[in-house]
Design a protein around this motif. Structure first.
Motif, PDB file in Angstrom:
ATOM      1  N   SER A   1      52.717  35.754  42.718  1.00 23.28           N
ATOM      2  CA  SER A   1      54.142  35.904  42.466  1.00 23.28           C
ATOM      3  C   SER A   1      54.351  36.389  41.041  1.00 23.28           C
TER       4      SER A   1
ATOM      5  N   LEU B   1      58.402  47.673  49.076  1.00 21.99           N
ATOM      6  CA  LEU B   1      59.269  46.561  48.730  1.00 21.99           C
ATOM      7  C   LEU B   1      58.373  45.339  48.751  1.00 21.99           C
ATOM      8  N   GLY B   2      57.972  44.873  47.596  1.00 19.09           N
ATOM      9  CA  GLY B   2      57.021  43.776  47.481  1.00 19.09           C
ATOM     10  C   GLY B   2      56.048  44.059  46.356  1.00 19.09           C
ATOM     11  N   LEU B   3      54.784  44.209  46.704  1.00 18.17           N
ATOM     12  CA  LEU B   3      53.743  44.450  45.706  1.00 18.17           C
ATOM     13  C   LEU B   3      52.945  45.689  46.055  1.00 18.17           C
TER      14      LEU B   3
ATOM     15  N   GLY C   1      59.880  45.500  43.380  1.00 21.05           N
ATOM     16  CA  GLY C   1      59.064  44.298  43.298  1.00 21.05           C
ATOM     17  C   GLY C   1      58.134  44.429  42.112  1.00 21.05           C
TER      18      GLY C   1
END
Length: 137
Positions: A13, A95-97, A120
């Motif tokens: 995270s 969208l994220g990592l 992200g």
């Protein structure tokens, strides 16, 4: 190129810093003290997830419309060598990592990644980031 959708575990995270008013912070601390939440972070994560759930359908539609990969997209040197051998260039939308492995050289990244949009986090070496600087949106 691997793609995964999951809830992040500790270490997977990003740290986020926010400013809150004293009253809001005090109310959060009261809920923590009363045992509703383990700590401030637990409260904030729960509130964010709840708010995102409220907008889930809108998010789903935007992800589909913008053709975003949802979750984790990881690129290794072998992945990008296959792209280069095929004479192609990637337009990466995550969208994220988005993660570019440490074995990817700046030259290989520049040769194979035409554009990079990450909502992200992006994990890549400083050299790869520099090589893609003008292509990151």
């Amino acid at each position: 190129m691997s793609t995964t959708t999951s809830t992040p575990r500790t270490g997977e995270s990003e740290k986020l810093t926010i400013n809150l008013g004293y009253v809001d912070l005090g109310q959060i601390d009261l809920l923590v003290a009363e045992g509703f939440y383990a700590n401030r972070s637990d409260f904030i994560r729960t509130a964010i997830r709840s708010h995102l759930a409220t907008h889930a359908e809108a998010l789903r539609q935007v992800v589909a419309r913008k053709m975003l990969v949802l979750g984790l997209q990881h690129f290794t040197a072998a992945d990008l060598e296959r792209v280069r051998a095929a004479g192609e260039k990637l337009q990466v939308r995550v969208l994220g990592l988005a993660s570019i492995a440490s074995d990817v050289t700046a030259e290989l990244a520049a040769d194979t990644i035409e554009s990079l949009t990450v909502l992200g986090a992006l994990h890549a070496s400083p050299a790869v980031r520099a090589a893609l600087a003008g292509r990151i949106h």
